[in-house]
Design an enzyme around this catalytic site. Structure first.
Site, PDB file in Angstrom:
ATOM      1  N   ARG A 103       0.835  -1.212   0.000  1.00  0.00           N
ATOM      2  CA  ARG A 103       0.000   0.000   0.000  1.00  0.00           C
ATOM      3  C   ARG A 103       0.872   1.267   0.000  1.00  0.00           C
ATOM      4  O   ARG A 103       0.627   2.220  -0.737  1.00  0.00           O
ATOM      5  CB  ARG A 103      -0.915  -0.052   1.224  1.00  0.00           C
ATOM      6  CG  ARG A 103      -1.780   1.139   1.484  1.00  0.00           C
ATOM      7  CD  ARG A 103      -2.852   1.331   0.456  1.00  0.00           C
ATOM      8  NE  ARG A 103      -2.554   2.465  -0.385  1.00  0.00           N
ATOM      9  CZ  ARG A 103      -3.396   2.986  -1.270  1.00  0.00           C
ATOM     10  NH1 ARG A 103      -4.592   2.456  -1.450  1.00  0.00           N
ATOM     11  NH2 ARG A 103      -3.052   4.021  -1.983  1.00  0.00           N
TER      12      ARG A 103
ATOM     13  N   CYS B 158       1.259   4.544  -2.801  1.00  0.00           N
ATOM     14  CA  CYS B 158       1.172   5.997  -2.579  1.00  0.00           C
ATOM     15  C   CYS B 158       2.470   6.681  -3.010  1.00  0.00           C
ATOM     16  O   CYS B 158       2.427   7.767  -3.579  1.00  0.00           O
ATOM     17  CB  CYS B 158       0.813   6.313  -1.119  1.00  0.00           C
ATOM     18  SG  CYS B 158      -0.977   6.154  -0.779  1.00  0.00           S
TER      19      CYS B 158
HETATM   20  C1  HEC Z   1      -2.200  12.761  -3.350  1.00  0.00           C
HETATM   21  C2  HEC Z   1      -2.751  12.157  -2.190  1.00  0.00           C
HETATM   22  C3  HEC Z   1      -1.972  11.135  -1.404  1.00  0.00           C
HETATM   23  C4  HEC Z   1      -0.663  11.163  -1.002  1.00  0.00           C
HETATM   24  C5  HEC Z   1       0.377  12.238  -1.272  1.00  0.00           C
HETATM   25  C6  HEC Z   1      -0.446   9.952  -0.234  1.00  0.00           C
HETATM   26  N1  HEC Z   1      -1.590   9.212  -0.189  1.00  0.00           N
HETATM   27 FE1  HEC Z   1      -1.886   7.501   0.920  1.00  0.00          FE
HETATM   28  N2  HEC Z   1      -3.778   7.333   0.154  1.00  0.00           N
HETATM   29  C7  HEC Z   1      -4.378   8.247  -0.702  1.00  0.00           C
HETATM   30  C8  HEC Z   1      -5.689   7.738  -1.090  1.00  0.00           C
HETATM   31  C9  HEC Z   1      -6.666   8.427  -2.026  1.00  0.00           C
HETATM   32  C10 HEC Z   1      -5.854   6.501  -0.418  1.00  0.00           C
HETATM   33  C11 HEC Z   1      -7.048   5.557  -0.473  1.00  0.00           C
HETATM   34  C12 HEC Z   1      -7.007   4.808  -1.749  1.00  0.00           C
HETATM   35  C13 HEC Z   1      -8.104   3.818  -1.875  1.00  0.00           C
HETATM   36  O1  HEC Z   1      -8.337   3.052  -0.945  1.00  0.00           O
HETATM   37  O2  HEC Z   1      -8.703   3.790  -2.965  1.00  0.00           O
HETATM   38  C14 HEC Z   1      -4.632   6.287   0.358  1.00  0.00           C
HETATM   39  C15 HEC Z   1      -4.413   5.174   1.188  1.00  0.00           C
HETATM   40  C16 HEC Z   1      -3.354   5.067   2.081  1.00  0.00           C
HETATM   41  C17 HEC Z   1      -3.251   4.056   3.121  1.00  0.00           C
HETATM   42  C18 HEC Z   1      -4.274   2.946   3.415  1.00  0.00           C
HETATM   43  C19 HEC Z   1      -5.152   3.275   4.597  1.00  0.00           C
HETATM   44  C20 HEC Z   1      -6.106   2.131   4.956  1.00  0.00           C
HETATM   45  O3  HEC Z   1      -7.194   2.434   5.469  1.00  0.00           O
HETATM   46  O4  HEC Z   1      -5.781   0.979   4.764  1.00  0.00           O
HETATM   47  C21 HEC Z   1      -2.069   4.282   3.775  1.00  0.00           C
HETATM   48  C22 HEC Z   1      -1.515   3.489   4.957  1.00  0.00           C
HETATM   49  C23 HEC Z   1      -1.436   5.431   3.118  1.00  0.00           C
HETATM   50  N3  HEC Z   1      -2.247   5.876   2.113  1.00  0.00           N
HETATM   51  C24 HEC Z   1      -0.201   5.968   3.485  1.00  0.00           C
HETATM   52  C25 HEC Z   1       0.461   6.966   2.745  1.00  0.00           C
HETATM   53  C26 HEC Z   1       1.846   7.344   2.940  1.00  0.00           C
HETATM   54  C27 HEC Z   1       2.764   6.747   3.981  1.00  0.00           C
HETATM   55  C28 HEC Z   1       2.124   8.331   2.029  1.00  0.00           C
HETATM   56  C29 HEC Z   1       3.426   8.990   1.720  1.00  0.00           C
HETATM   57  C30 HEC Z   1       4.549   8.132   1.451  1.00  0.00           C
HETATM   58  C31 HEC Z   1       0.910   8.599   1.301  1.00  0.00           C
HETATM   59  N4  HEC Z   1      -0.066   7.731   1.737  1.00  0.00           N
HETATM   60  C32 HEC Z   1       0.766   9.589   0.337  1.00  0.00           C
HETATM   61  C33 HEC Z   1      -3.859   9.466  -1.107  1.00  0.00           C
HETATM   62  C34 HEC Z   1      -2.543   9.891  -0.893  1.00  0.00           C
END
Ligand code: HEC
Ligand code: HEC
Ligand code: HEC
Lengths: 263, 133
Positions: free
Chosen positions: A220, A224
């Site tokens: 996951r 991201c």
């Molecule tokens: C531009 C926006 C954006 C950025 C920047 C981003 N994310 Fe995400 N992240 C999301 C979105 C949207 C989801 C949900 C996706 C889905 O489930 O469809 C997500 C999901 C996640 C989840 C899953 C949560 C769960 O409930 O299981 C984690 C953990 C996570 N991100 C960590 C990170 C980390 C660590 C970083 C940086 C390295 C990061 N994200 C950067 C948009 C972002």
């Protein structure tokens, strides 16, 4: 010169009411923390809650079989040392990643399973993201289902948590975003059709509908990082474990949901 | 001088106040192409923005609706907002679409090139300028 011009411009914009966001991102207060579960549609929640419809349970059941299989030169099964997982593994996943003294650094649950294979079963480590390792991790983690996330209090972990937190806050990649920009500042919003959520890691390994399979937290995280168009890390890299460690401190107190289901 | 392999030279531009008056290519963009570019997910706009796109089911709400942006801003102002929005708001989450410096840990396949080309920026500017509510 450019800096001075920016300041003048910025104050004009502030006067015009255009600039609103604070420069320093803040973490979500304890009372407002929400699991990814709470952002999901009722059907997806029901799929997670019902053990007979939760697809992640297939891995848990396979993990239970593997738990009892003798492996490696030592000819030992996990069960030979740890006995009944429902008591010996209860609460273990809730405090992972944990500090490993011999290595002098944190290891996540998948790495711990592999350390037992190498150290105690005298077997090869299992490859990341392949069925058997996910199944064993899911089986061990399911024994903590419903228990509150309780990070390992080892003082040696502090610098590693700090590194994970720094990474989370740091803007990077071609899109110049930090995790915090989405998951602290915009968790009530949507990126295209997806709820952004608070990046709570209390349900891993989890079944992601988009993947059509079970996956680890690192998978996951790598998604991201790719989305930010930043340099990625291989599975098991210390940087990803540090990030996991920081994420678990964010999720402190939330019930373990493994195997969670996510869109 | 030849560019290093794989690197793309940025065309020079001049910022006046909160705008870039001159087209980056020296020619006006194509608004029809611009609309297509905005709607392409890989160009990332609609991950954050929504707009007058009835055919698109998944639009973001991290940023203002693009409807009416041509009424709020001149083409020159829109150009700077696309080229480098962080010059106007250092804390903005909107990426700088035509910038190479000040970025960290860019993945190898995205390195040394701006997110959008000068031509793409001009097409999008031309399209946004038509959005007058
Ligand atoms: C531009 C926006 C954006 C950025 C920047 C981003 N994310 Fe995400 N992240 C999301 C979105 C949207 C989801 C949900 C996706 C889905 O489930 O469809 C997500 C999901 C996640 C989840 C899953 C949560 C769960 O409930 O299981 C984690 C953990 C996570 N991100 C960590 C990170 C980390 C660590 C970083 C940086 C390295 C990061 N994200 C950067 C948009 C972002
Ligand atoms: C021969 C004994 C032995 C076998 C076989 C064994 N383990 Fe272990 N396990 C240990 C010991 C001892 C520890 C404590 C850490 C250490 O010294 O490596 C441990 C620790 C663990 C932990 C962490 C517990 C905690 O509280 O942090 C987990 C999870 C675990 N084992 C899972 C497994 C799994 C899964 C298998 C089978 C793939 C397995 N073990 C096989 C001896 C064994
Ligand atoms: C990661 C989020 C994000 C992405 C991707 C993004 N923007 Fe933005 N955009 C914003 C935010 C937030 C603002 C509000 C102003 C600010 O923060 O500086 C904004 C402001 C704007 C404005 C000014 C809007 C107004 O009327 O005030 C325009 C025009 C614009 N963006 C166009 C685009 C286009 C075209 C693209 C794609 C090429 C794009 N944006 C991609 C977040 C984003």
């Amino acid at each position: 010169m450019k800096f001075a011009a920016t300041i003048v411009l910025a104050s004009l914009l502030i006067a015009a009411g255009i600039v609103a966001r604070p420069l320093i991102a803040t973490e979500i207060p304890q009372g407002e923390r929400r699991s990814g579960y709470s952002f999901m549609a009722p059907e997806t929640r029901a799929m997670q809650d019902d053990r007979t419809s939760n697809p992640g349970m297939l891995w848990v059941l396979d993990g239970e079989t593997l738990w009892k299989q003798k492996q490696g030169a030592a000819g030992k099964a996990c069960a030979d040392c740890h006995g009944d997982a429902s008591s010996s593994m209860k609460g273990v996943a809730a405090r992972y990643p944990a500090y490993d003294k011999p290595l002098g650094r944190p290891v996540n649950l998948e790495q711990r399973v592999n350390l037992c294979r190498v150290r105690h079963q005298e077997a090869e480590p299992l490859p990341y993201e392949k069925h058997d390792l996910l199944a064993l991790a899911a089986y061990v983690a399911e024994q903590s289902r419903g228990l509150p996330v309780a990070p390992d209090p080892a003082p040696e972990l502090e610098p590693f948590v700090t590194k994970g937190r720094d990474f989370f806050m740091h803007r990077q990649g071609q899109l110049n975003l930090g995790c915090t920009n989405c998951h602290d500042d915009n968790w009530d919003k949507h990126l295209a059709g997806s709820a952004v959520t608070q990046a709570m890691a209390n349900g891993y390994p989890m079944y992601r509908l988009e993947w059509q399979t079970l996956g680890s937290l690192q998978r996951r995280l790598r998604n991201c990082i790719n989305g930010m168009r930043a340099q990625n890390y291989n599975f098991g890299a210390p940087e990803l474990v540090e990030l996991e460690l920081y994420l678990m401190t964010r999720a402190r107190g939330m019930p373990v949901e493994t195997p969670a289901v996510r869109p | 001088l030849p560019c290093p392999a794989g690197a793309e030279e940025l065309r020079p531009y001049t910022v006046n106040g909160d705008a870039i008056a001159e087209s980056l290519t020296g020619a006006p963009g194509d608004a029809t192409r611009g609309r297509t570019l905005v709607l392409e997910r890989t160009n990332t706009c609609i991950l954050c923005h929504s707009g007058p796109f009835p055919e698109e089911k998944f639009q973001g709400d991290l940023a203002p609706n693009l409807a009416g942006s041509g009424g709020r801003w001149s083409a020159a102002q829109l150009r700077l907002r696309l080229v480098d929005a962080s010059r106007l708001n250092p804390a903005t989450i909107m990426p700088s679409y035509y910038r190479l410096d000040g970025l960290d840990r860019v993945a190898p396949n995205w390195r040394d090139k701006p997110i959008l080309s000068a031509e793409q920026i001009e097409d999008i500017v031309a399209y946004l300028a038509t959005l007058r509510e």
